[in-house]
Design a protein around this motif. Structure first.
Motif, short mmCIF file in Angstrom:
data_model
loop_
_atom_site.label_atom_id
_atom_site.label_comp_id
_atom_site.label_asym_id
_atom_site.label_seq_id
_atom_site.Cartn_x
_atom_site.Cartn_y
_atom_site.Cartn_z
N LEU A 41 0.89 -1.16 -0.02
CA LEU A 41 0.17 0.00 -0.04
C LEU A 41 0.96 1.25 -0.09
CD1 LEU A 41 -2.90 -0.58 2.72
CD2 LEU A 41 -3.24 0.10 0.05
N THR A 45 -4.14 7.33 2.80
CA THR A 45 -5.31 6.69 3.50
C THR A 45 -6.66 7.48 3.46
OG1 THR A 45 -3.87 5.28 5.15
CG2 THR A 45 -6.23 5.47 5.70
N TYR A 46 -7.68 7.06 3.09
CA TYR A 46 -9.03 7.78 3.15
C TYR A 46 -9.48 7.93 4.75
CZ TYR A 46 -13.81 9.01 2.47
OH TYR A 46 -15.11 9.68 2.71
N THR A 113 -7.57 -5.00 -0.36
CA THR A 113 -6.51 -4.07 0.58
C THR A 113 -6.62 -2.62 0.30
OG1 THR A 113 -5.00 -6.24 0.83
CG2 THR A 113 -4.05 -3.97 1.28
N GLU A 114 -6.53 -2.44 -1.06
CA GLU A 114 -6.49 -1.30 -1.64
C GLU A 114 -7.92 -0.17 -1.30
OE1 GLU A 114 -4.98 2.04 -3.06
OE2 GLU A 114 -4.01 0.48 -3.08
N ASN A 116 -10.31 -0.85 1.00
CA ASN A 116 -10.76 -0.77 2.16
C ASN A 116 -9.62 0.27 3.05
OD1 ASN A 116 -13.12 -2.32 2.33
ND2 ASN A 116 -11.75 -4.16 2.40
N SER A 117 -8.75 0.67 2.27
CA SER A 117 -7.90 1.74 3.00
C SER A 117 -7.78 3.11 2.27
CB SER A 117 -6.35 1.24 2.86
OG SER A 117 -5.31 2.14 3.16
N SER A 118 -8.24 3.09 1.01
CA SER A 118 -7.93 4.26 0.36
C SER A 118 -9.13 4.94 -0.24
CB SER A 118 -6.88 4.28 -0.75
OG SER A 118 -7.00 3.30 -1.67
N HIS A 122 -16.78 0.57 1.58
CA HIS A 122 -16.00 -0.73 2.08
C HIS A 122 -16.47 -1.83 1.12
CE1 HIS A 122 -14.73 -3.60 5.10
NE2 HIS A 122 -16.12 -4.18 5.21
#
Length: 257
Positions: A41, A45-46, A113-114, A116-118, A122
């Motif tokens: 990553l 991060t959002y 992964t991408e 749910n992070s940025s 969801h």
């Protein structure tokens, strides 16, 4: 006298001929090796609230050959009295058997992964096709093209000295890895299609320039370079997919497609 010259020439050439590798031998050697794909990553991060939920449908196939294939593209032999040279160039096509996990599984994990992070949503893996509300967002992903290749060049030089000794110099190298990847996605909500697009990347790595003493070391390095190249093009596409879905779902309801 002519007979002794022939014997001398055979003695010079034999070390080179014994060092030649067939495509079958190279393929058998590389089939014993495995290398892992990776996802790192790097996107910001959002920090907002993930208000929407998107269900990722099962990605049904990887669209790549199961076994890694090896084909000899070129063979060069230069037999001289005091110096002999042989060079073999092999083209290697990456197969799923050489990976530590199925590619479609890796792509699924990369998307989860991408996203749910940025992103502002969801992403849920719905591989078991559980029932979801009709108004839910659904993401369908298909792998259209998935080709990764590289090469290995085996070089062998022999120097014959007058005292009867032979010095052998081995210089094996890998050729740059190249990945061609195309992935189509379709984002829907009920009967409405919000995003339907194909993303493609064609990337070639630079050669590392390192030399290897035997074909096993060159094959292992070649496999690692191919998985690195495939990991990088996957990351590039996954980041683009996640950001476009993020933009679509960030729009006010009246402005969505």
């Amino acid at each position: 006298m002519a007979k002794s010259h022939k014997i001398f020439l055979i003695i010079c050439i034999l070390p080179l001929l014994s060092a030649c590798r067939s495509s079958r031998a190279m393929q058998k050697e590389i089939h014993a090796l495995k290398s892992g794909l990776y996802y790192e990553l790097t996107s910001p991060t959002y920090l907002g609230e993930a208000k929407q939920t998107v269900y990722l449908n099962f990605i049904d196939y990887s669209n790549m050959d199961y076994y890694t294939r090896v084909k000899r593209k070129r063979y060069t032999l230069v037999p001289l009295l005091l110096y002999n040279y042989s060079g073999e160039l092999f083209r290697i096509q990456l197969g799923e058997h050489s990976l530590t996990q199925l590619y479609r599984e890796f792509l699924t994990e990369a998307l989860l992964t991408e996203c749910n992070s940025s992103t502002c949503f969801h992403l849920i893996d719905n591989q078991k096709e559980k029932s979801v509300p009709d108004s839910a967002y659904r993401l369908e992903v298909k792998i259209r093209t998935n080709e990764t290749s590289a090469g290995v060049k085996l070089n062998n030089s022999s120097f014959f000295w007058f005292d009867g000794e032979t010095m052998e110099v081995i210089s094996n190298k890998t050729r740059p890895a190249r990945s061609r990847l195309a992935i189509s996605i379709r984002l829907t909500q009920g009967e409405d299609c919000l995003l339907d697009k194909t993303y493609s990347v064609d990337r070639q790595q630079t050669a590392n320039g390192q030399k290897y003493e035997d074909s096993y070391g060159a094959n292992a390095a070649c496999l690692d370079e191919m998985t690195e190249c495939l990991s990088m093009v996957t990351k590039e596409i996954v980041e683009e997919i996640s950001q476009e879905i993020h933009l679509v779902l960030s729009l006010p309801p009246q402005n969505k497609p």
